[in-house]
Enzyme design. Structure first.
Site, PDB file in Angstrom:
ATOM      1  N   CYS A 101      -1.852   1.422 -11.911  1.00  0.00           N
ATOM      2  CA  CYS A 101      -0.523   1.320 -11.289  1.00  0.00           C
ATOM      3  C   CYS A 101       0.238   0.061 -11.680  1.00  0.00           C
ATOM      4  CB  CYS A 101      -0.646   1.368  -9.766  1.00  0.00           C
ATOM      5  SG  CYS A 101      -1.377   2.880  -9.171  1.00  0.00           S
ATOM      6  N   HIS A 143       2.592  -2.850  -3.783  1.00  0.00           N
ATOM      7  CA  HIS A 143       2.190  -1.550  -4.328  1.00  0.00           C
ATOM      8  C   HIS A 143       1.757  -0.673  -3.151  1.00  0.00           C
ATOM      9  CE1 HIS A 143       0.326   1.678  -6.370  1.00  0.00           C
ATOM     10  NE2 HIS A 143      -0.893   1.328  -6.031  1.00  0.00           N
ATOM     11  N   THR A 146      -3.232  11.210  -0.343  1.00  0.00           N
ATOM     12  CA  THR A 146      -2.517  10.076  -0.970  1.00  0.00           C
ATOM     13  C   THR A 146      -2.039  10.444  -2.372  1.00  0.00           C
ATOM     14  OG1 THR A 146      -4.566   9.043  -1.800  1.00  0.00           O
ATOM     15  CG2 THR A 146      -3.835   8.393   0.386  1.00  0.00           C
ATOM     16  N   LYS A 148      -1.132  -3.380   5.600  1.00  0.00           N
ATOM     17  CA  LYS A 148      -2.424  -4.075   5.484  1.00  0.00           C
ATOM     18  C   LYS A 148      -2.277  -5.300   4.579  1.00  0.00           C
ATOM     19  CE  LYS A 148      -5.289   0.124   5.629  1.00  0.00           C
ATOM     20  NZ  LYS A 148      -6.552   0.112   6.340  1.00  0.00           N
ATOM     21  N   ASN A 150       2.131   8.640  -3.369  1.00  0.00           N
ATOM     22  CA  ASN A 150       1.786   7.660  -4.401  1.00  0.00           C
ATOM     23  C   ASN A 150       2.373   8.116  -5.728  1.00  0.00           C
ATOM     24  OD1 ASN A 150       0.706   5.546  -5.817  1.00  0.00           O
ATOM     25  ND2 ASN A 150      -1.437   6.046  -5.433  1.00  0.00           N
ATOM     26  N   ASP A 205      -6.448  15.760  12.288  1.00  0.00           N
ATOM     27  CA  ASP A 205      -5.350  15.395  13.177  1.00  0.00           C
ATOM     28  C   ASP A 205      -4.183  14.929  12.287  1.00  0.00           C
ATOM     29  OD1 ASP A 205      -3.567  14.140  14.851  1.00  0.00           O
ATOM     30  OD2 ASP A 205      -5.090  13.030  15.982  1.00  0.00           O
ATOM     31  N   SER A 260     -11.745   0.631  -2.915  1.00  0.00           N
ATOM     32  CA  SER A 260     -10.435   0.388  -3.545  1.00  0.00           C
ATOM     33  C   SER A 260      -9.512  -0.372  -2.599  1.00  0.00           C
ATOM     34  CB  SER A 260      -9.795   1.697  -4.019  1.00  0.00           C
ATOM     35  OG  SER A 260      -9.329   2.480  -2.934  1.00  0.00           O
ATOM     36  N   GLU A 305      -0.132   6.097 -16.186  1.00  0.00           N
ATOM     37  CA  GLU A 305      -1.542   6.440 -16.324  1.00  0.00           C
ATOM     38  C   GLU A 305      -1.690   7.955 -16.349  1.00  0.00           C
ATOM     39  OE1 GLU A 305      -3.967   5.821 -12.684  1.00  0.00           O
ATOM     40  OE2 GLU A 305      -2.316   4.546 -12.038  1.00  0.00           O
TER      41      GLU A 305
HETATM   42  P1  HMG Z   1     -10.339   8.272   4.816  1.00  0.00           P
HETATM   43  O1  HMG Z   1     -11.762   7.824   4.867  1.00  0.00           O
HETATM   44  O2  HMG Z   1     -10.107   9.737   4.820  1.00  0.00           O
HETATM   45  O3  HMG Z   1      -9.493   7.688   6.003  1.00  0.00           O
HETATM   46  O4  HMG Z   1      -9.712   7.668   3.484  1.00  0.00           O
HETATM   47  P2  HMG Z   1      -9.926   6.648   7.142  1.00  0.00           P
HETATM   48  O5  HMG Z   1     -10.987   7.240   7.980  1.00  0.00           O
HETATM   49  O6  HMG Z   1     -10.160   5.293   6.533  1.00  0.00           O
HETATM   50  O7  HMG Z   1      -8.589   6.657   7.986  1.00  0.00           O
HETATM   51  C1  HMG Z   1      -7.400   6.163   7.431  1.00  0.00           C
HETATM   52  C2  HMG Z   1      -6.633   5.454   8.542  1.00  0.00           C
HETATM   53  O8  HMG Z   1      -6.203   6.441   9.491  1.00  0.00           O
HETATM   54  C3  HMG Z   1      -7.455   4.452   9.328  1.00  0.00           C
HETATM   55  O9  HMG Z   1      -6.578   3.381   9.650  1.00  0.00           O
HETATM   56  C4  HMG Z   1      -7.818   5.214  10.600  1.00  0.00           C
HETATM   57  O10 HMG Z   1      -8.083   4.369  11.714  1.00  0.00           O
HETATM   58  C5  HMG Z   1      -6.564   6.025  10.809  1.00  0.00           C
HETATM   59  P3  HMG Z   1      -6.918   1.881   9.179  1.00  0.00           P
HETATM   60  O11 HMG Z   1      -8.151   1.488   9.890  1.00  0.00           O
HETATM   61  O12 HMG Z   1      -7.161   1.957   7.677  1.00  0.00           O
HETATM   62  O13 HMG Z   1      -5.707   1.096   9.534  1.00  0.00           O
HETATM   63  N1  HMG Z   1      -6.732   7.229  11.606  1.00  0.00           N
HETATM   64  C6  HMG Z   1      -5.844   7.632  12.547  1.00  0.00           C
HETATM   65  N2  HMG Z   1      -4.692   7.094  12.975  1.00  0.00           N
HETATM   66  C7  HMG Z   1      -3.979   7.766  13.938  1.00  0.00           C
HETATM   67  N3  HMG Z   1      -4.420   8.930  14.485  1.00  0.00           N
HETATM   68  C8  HMG Z   1      -5.571   9.516  14.076  1.00  0.00           C
HETATM   69  C9  HMG Z   1      -6.337   8.852  13.070  1.00  0.00           C
HETATM   70  N4  HMG Z   1      -7.505   9.146  12.427  1.00  0.00           N
HETATM   71  C10 HMG Z   1      -7.728   8.137  11.535  1.00  0.00           C
HETATM   72  N5  HMG Z   1      -5.977  10.652  14.614  1.00  0.00           N
HETATM   73  C11 HMG Z   1      -8.461   6.478   1.862  1.00  0.00           C
HETATM   74  C12 HMG Z   1      -8.550   6.893   3.337  1.00  0.00           C
HETATM   75  C13 HMG Z   1      -7.207   5.657   1.648  1.00  0.00           C
HETATM   76  C14 HMG Z   1      -9.695   5.648   1.482  1.00  0.00           C
HETATM   77  C15 HMG Z   1      -8.410   7.773   0.987  1.00  0.00           C
HETATM   78  O14 HMG Z   1      -7.249   8.510   1.293  1.00  0.00           O
HETATM   79  C16 HMG Z   1      -8.435   7.494  -0.495  1.00  0.00           C
HETATM   80  O15 HMG Z   1      -9.494   7.363  -1.087  1.00  0.00           O
HETATM   81  N6  HMG Z   1      -7.233   7.407  -1.179  1.00  0.00           N
HETATM   82  C17 HMG Z   1      -7.138   7.082  -2.604  1.00  0.00           C
HETATM   83  C18 HMG Z   1      -7.439   5.643  -2.905  1.00  0.00           C
HETATM   84  C19 HMG Z   1      -6.347   4.682  -2.494  1.00  0.00           C
HETATM   85  O16 HMG Z   1      -5.213   5.051  -2.263  1.00  0.00           O
HETATM   86  N7  HMG Z   1      -6.694   3.399  -2.462  1.00  0.00           N
HETATM   87  C20 HMG Z   1      -5.722   2.345  -2.143  1.00  0.00           C
HETATM   88  C21 HMG Z   1      -6.075   1.012  -2.768  1.00  0.00           C
HETATM   89  S1  HMG Z   1      -6.346   1.136  -4.543  1.00  0.00           S
HETATM   90  C22 HMG Z   1      -4.753   1.297  -5.205  1.00  0.00           C
HETATM   91  O17 HMG Z   1      -3.797   1.073  -4.531  1.00  0.00           O
HETATM   92  C23 HMG Z   1      -4.632   1.744  -6.624  1.00  0.00           C
HETATM   93  C24 HMG Z   1      -4.201   3.177  -6.804  1.00  0.00           C
HETATM   94  O18 HMG Z   1      -2.832   3.324  -6.517  1.00  0.00           O
HETATM   95  C25 HMG Z   1      -4.513   3.658  -8.227  1.00  0.00           C
HETATM   96  C26 HMG Z   1      -3.996   2.851  -9.414  1.00  0.00           C
HETATM   97  O19 HMG Z   1      -3.941   1.629  -9.425  1.00  0.00           O
HETATM   98  O20 HMG Z   1      -3.729   3.514 -10.423  1.00  0.00           O
HETATM   99  C27 HMG Z   1      -4.955   4.128  -5.866  1.00  0.00           C
END
Ligand code: HMG
Length: 390
Positions: free
Chosen positions: A111, A233, A152, A242, A275, A29, A201, A79
């Site tokens: 980051c 960030h 992302t 969040k 990102n 979606d 994460s 990085e």
């Molecule tokens: P996921 O499991 O695919 O997504 O992974 P989800 O099921 O958790 O859904 C995401 C959100 O969408 C949720 O909202 C759902 O409810 C919502 P939340 O509960 O989180 O508020 N959702 C919907 N909303 C509206 N309509 C819909 C619908 N369906 C679902 N139909 C995840 C998400 C971010 C985990 C994944 O994309 C990922 O692994 N990303 C990479 C890691 C990341 O960005 N982590 C962030 C923290 S770590 C960080 O910031 C460091 C970093 O930048 C690296 C560095 O430091 O170098 C990553």
């Protein structure tokens, strides 16, 4: 003496993928990405984009000849470094024509690297008040096709000129930090793609923020009411929301609600770029300063920097009179609006492209770059060559 951010700009690749296109291809979606993650599009690097060229493009937007002569340190947080030995900064220093008698180095801590660079720059200025320091965060965020992290991704660089009597904001000496040895996100030397424990994460980011904020409050005797706005960030823009809601564990809800009014302006460019790792916090700062209409000189803005692995830091800046005019010397809307959308096939080709590793000469495709941009021109004998397109 006041030291801080004098100029600020970002650069990003010339093409992007709409999140709606990605959602369709992945049978998701679109609102999961657009509302759930807060992303509308993500920048996709060309063959001829890398951390060096993106950094040079960002730096080029802000530096005058006078700046180039006065800069005595170039720091690139990244990085996505392109060499295990040579720093991205040494190429950037050359491409931008900076004073040869400058120090150039690269900082790595996921980051967080650009924040380390900014803080190092401020400390350097305190000892060398007549100098200027160029700090850049430049990265390509790549998780790979059909991975959890795919929506992302992104690519881009933010350049920050740091000097005394800054035009945009004073950087306060009020940091609270936290280092934790954890495996939430990492990229082994042999991998082009980041590895991530996605859910962990998110939790790691928020628990780091909570502890850093607790420390910050004790150290500075400040609370949410002392801040006009905050930026975080932003690996995807929902994370910024969040983060602010997490501070509700410590602060009055009415203060959190007041600060939430700055969530939309603070994600304006991030939601179209994705990102950009080291630059993401500062892209959110650019978004906020460019888009919020009621910020004034003297306002305190909070910044939370997080780099997986993990280091977190919360600190504040204070806006200077006329900050908006200085910022608006760069047309940020043009930076994002002059780009074009990719079809899914082209996105997949670009994401999986890698340069030859056998020493052969390879000329990169530059057909989608604009005149005036710095590009990776070719590799030959394992050496990278860059140039500015005419
Ligand atoms: P996921 O499991 O695919 O997504 O992974 P989800 O099921 O958790 O859904 C995401 C959100 O969408 C949720 O909202 C759902 O409810 C919502 P939340 O509960 O989180 O508020 N959702 C919907 N909303 C509206 N309509 C819909 C619908 N369906 C679902 N139909 C995840 C998400 C971010 C985990 C994944 O994309 C990922 O692994 N990303 C990479 C890691 C990341 O960005 N982590 C962030 C923290 S770590 C960080 O910031 C460091 C970093 O930048 C690296 C560095 O430091 O170098 C990553």
């Amino acid at each position: 003496m006041q030291i801080g951010i004098d100029k600020l700009a970002f650069a990003t690749p010339t093409r992007y993928l709409e999140m709606a296109s990605l959602a369709q291809a992945r049978s998701q979606d679109p609102n999961k990405y657009i509302k759930g993650l807060g992303q509308e599009a993500m920048a996709v690097p060309e063959e001829s984009d890398d951390a060096v060229s993106l950094a040079a493009n960002a730096g080029n937007l802000i530096l005058s000849e006078e700046d180039k002569a006065a800069i005595d340190m170039v720091i690139v947080g990244t990085e996505s470094g392109v060499d295990q030995s040579k720093s991205v900064a040494s190429w950037v220093h050359d491409l931008l024509g900076i004073n040869p008698h400058a120090r150039s180095l690269e900082i790595k801590q996921a980051c967080y690297g650009a924040t380390a660079g900014l803080k190092l720059a401020v400390a350097h200025l305190a000892l060398n008040p007549d100098s200027k320091v160029l700090v850049i965060g430049s990265d390509i965020a790549k998780y790979g096709l059909e991975t959890g992290g795919e929506p992302t991704q992104g690519a881009g660089a933010v350049a920050i000129l740091v000097n005394r009597d800054p035009a945009i904001a004073v950087v306060n000496n009020d940091s609270a930090m936290l280092t934790q040895n954890i495996a939430d996100f990492w990229r082994p030397n042999y991998s082009d793609y980041a590895h991530v424990d996605g859910k962990f994460s998110n939790q790691a980011y928020l628990s780091n923020l909570a502890e850093v904020w607790r420390q910050y409050k004790i150290k500075n005797q400040l609370s949410a009411k002392d801040f006009k706005a905050m930026v975080f960030h932003s690996p995807y823009t929902k994370m910024g929301k969040k983060a602010l809601l997490k501070l509700g564990d410590f602060e009055d809800q009415e203060e959190i609600d007041r600060l939430l009014a700055y969530y939309e302006p603070g994600r304006y460019y991030n939601k179209r770029v994705g990102n950009i790792y080291t630059g993401s916090l500062y892209l959110s700062l650019i978004s906020l300063l460019d888009q919020a209409s009621d910020l004034e000189a003297g306002d305190r803005i909070g910044l939370y920097s997080y780099g997986s692995g993990a280091v977190g830091e919360f600190f504040s800046i204070q806006l200077q009179p006329g900050y908006k005019e200085s910022l608006q010397e760069v047309d940020f809307d043009q930076v994002v609006n002059q780009r074009s959308a990719l079809e899914m096939d082209s996105y997949q080709d670009l994401l999986t492209f890698s340069l030859p590793q056998d020493g052969q000469t390879y000329m990169t495709d530059k057909s989608n770059q604009f005149p005036g941009r710095f590009v990776l021109d070719r590799v030959a004998d394992h050496i990278r060559y860059y140039r500015r397109l005419t």
